[in-house]
Design a protein around this motif. Structure first.
Motif, PDB file in Angstrom:
ATOM      1  N   MET A   1       0.833  -2.444   0.732  1.00 40.53           N
ATOM      2  CA  MET A   1       2.165  -2.099   0.604  1.00 40.53           C
ATOM      3  C   MET A   1       3.196  -2.202   1.787  1.00 40.53           C
ATOM      4  O   MET A   1       3.038  -1.913   2.649  1.00 40.53           O
ATOM      5  N   THR A   5       8.493   0.271   1.441  1.00 35.92           N
ATOM      6  CA  THR A   5       8.266   0.939   0.191  1.00 35.92           C
ATOM      7  C   THR A   5       8.618   2.258  -0.056  1.00 35.92           C
ATOM      8  O   THR A   5       7.951   2.945   0.660  1.00 35.92           O
ATOM      9  N   ASP A 223       2.695  -2.614 -11.461  1.00 40.86           N
ATOM     10  CA  ASP A 223       1.966  -1.345 -10.926  1.00 40.86           C
ATOM     11  C   ASP A 223       0.740  -1.530 -10.395  1.00 40.86           C
ATOM     12  O   ASP A 223       0.309  -0.747  -9.467  1.00 40.86           O
ATOM     13  N   ARG A 226       0.699  -3.188  -6.802  1.00 45.17           N
ATOM     14  CA  ARG A 226       1.011  -2.551  -5.709  1.00 45.17           C
ATOM     15  C   ARG A 226      -0.020  -1.619  -5.248  1.00 45.17           C
ATOM     16  O   ARG A 226      -0.372  -1.516  -3.752  1.00 45.17           O
ATOM     17  N   SER A 229      -2.480  -3.823  -3.246  1.00 45.39           N
ATOM     18  CA  SER A 229      -2.061  -4.363  -2.071  1.00 45.39           C
ATOM     19  C   SER A 229      -2.223  -3.270  -1.005  1.00 45.39           C
ATOM     20  O   SER A 229      -2.518  -3.383   0.283  1.00 45.39           O
ATOM     21  N   ASP A 230      -2.344  -1.930  -1.622  1.00 47.22           N
ATOM     22  CA  ASP A 230      -2.428  -0.740  -0.353  1.00 47.22           C
ATOM     23  C   ASP A 230      -4.022  -0.306  -0.558  1.00 47.22           C
ATOM     24  O   ASP A 230      -4.320   0.764  -0.039  1.00 47.22           O
TER      25      ASP A 230
END
Length: 251
Positions: A1, A5, A223, A226, A229-230
């Motif tokens: 992320m 963000t 959703d 995200r 990605s983290d």
């Protein structure tokens, strides 16, 4: 992320309602803590058995996948433990749930996820549709697990000799019409049909291709992307073999 963000907004009233339903709250907006006592009963609540807390979900996608892998190993070697079925756990689950994986599988009666992965009550959020076909209801069910219950792993589970995939491959090759509702399924599987193979090999290859495509469609949801990605979420495609009962992940 991205570091820029922003934190997620506080849950909307509708999301609070969903979370309340998921955790078994006594009333909307009044979520009971996990340490709250069980409802009064004429009989004393059973003491927690040794290892009762093992039902709590792992915190990482990697640990969730390891847990599924270990359970499938028990299943295929006839060493099932049938875990997390105690009276204590059944009472605890009236207050909360913390499944560690969402399994999106086929409706096929030979592939029940709780058995295939040797899991018990509260362990898996299972979503099943013929051929693992995505529609809004299926997608919403997966999202419920990921966004409301914070489940760290989604496993898309195709399987050997899938009838829905076989029907889609046959319809694609023959042009023969299918009944309306079966046509809906076939139309959503058709983009995965492997035209480089013939006969049973085409069906077999399409089963894998469709599981991968379903994984990719889920991973493309903003959703979910995200969270991937983290590192909070992994979405994995896999295939179950009816003959050897082994689940193999698909690259």
């Amino acid at each position: 992320m991205d570091s820029n963000t922003q934190a997620l907004d506080p849950p909307s009233p509708s999301r609070r309602l969903l979370r309340a339903a998921a955790t078994g709250s006594a009333a909307v907006g009044s979520v009971l803590p996990l340490t709250a006592g069980f409802p009064a009963s004429s009989a004393p609540a059973p003491a927690p058995p040794a290892g009762a807390e093992a039902a709590a979900g792992p915190v990482s996608p990697q640990e969730a996948l390891r847990r599924l892998t270990a359970g499938n190993r028990r299943w295929r070697t006839y060493a099932q433990e049938h875990p997390h079925e105690s009276a204590f756990l059944r009472l605890r689950l009236t207050r909360t749930q913390q499944p560690f994986a969402v399994v999106l599988g086929c409706v096929d009666s030979r592939v029940p996820p709780e058995l295939v992965f040797d899991q018990g009550l509260g362990d898996l959020l299972t979503v099943r549709s013929a051929g693992e076909v995505l529609d809004e209801a299926v997608l919403g069910s997966v999202a419920f697990g990921v966004l409301e219950l914070e489940v760290p792993l989604v496993l898309v589970l195709g399987h050997q000799t899938c009838g829905a995939v076989g029907a889609a491959v046959h319809a694609d090759g023959s042009g023969e019409p299918l009944p309306a509702h079966l046509r809906y399924l076939a139309d959503r599987i058709r983009p995965s049909v492997d035209h480089t193979r013939q006969g049973e090999a085409r069906i077999d290859a399409t089963i894998d291709a469709h599981a991968r495509r379903t994984r990719d469609l889920l991973a493309a949801e903003p959703d979910f992307a995200r969270r991937i990605s983290d590192g909070r979420l992994a979405i994995v495609a896999a295939r179950y073999g009816l003959r050897d009962q082994r689940v193999r992940t698909l690259a």
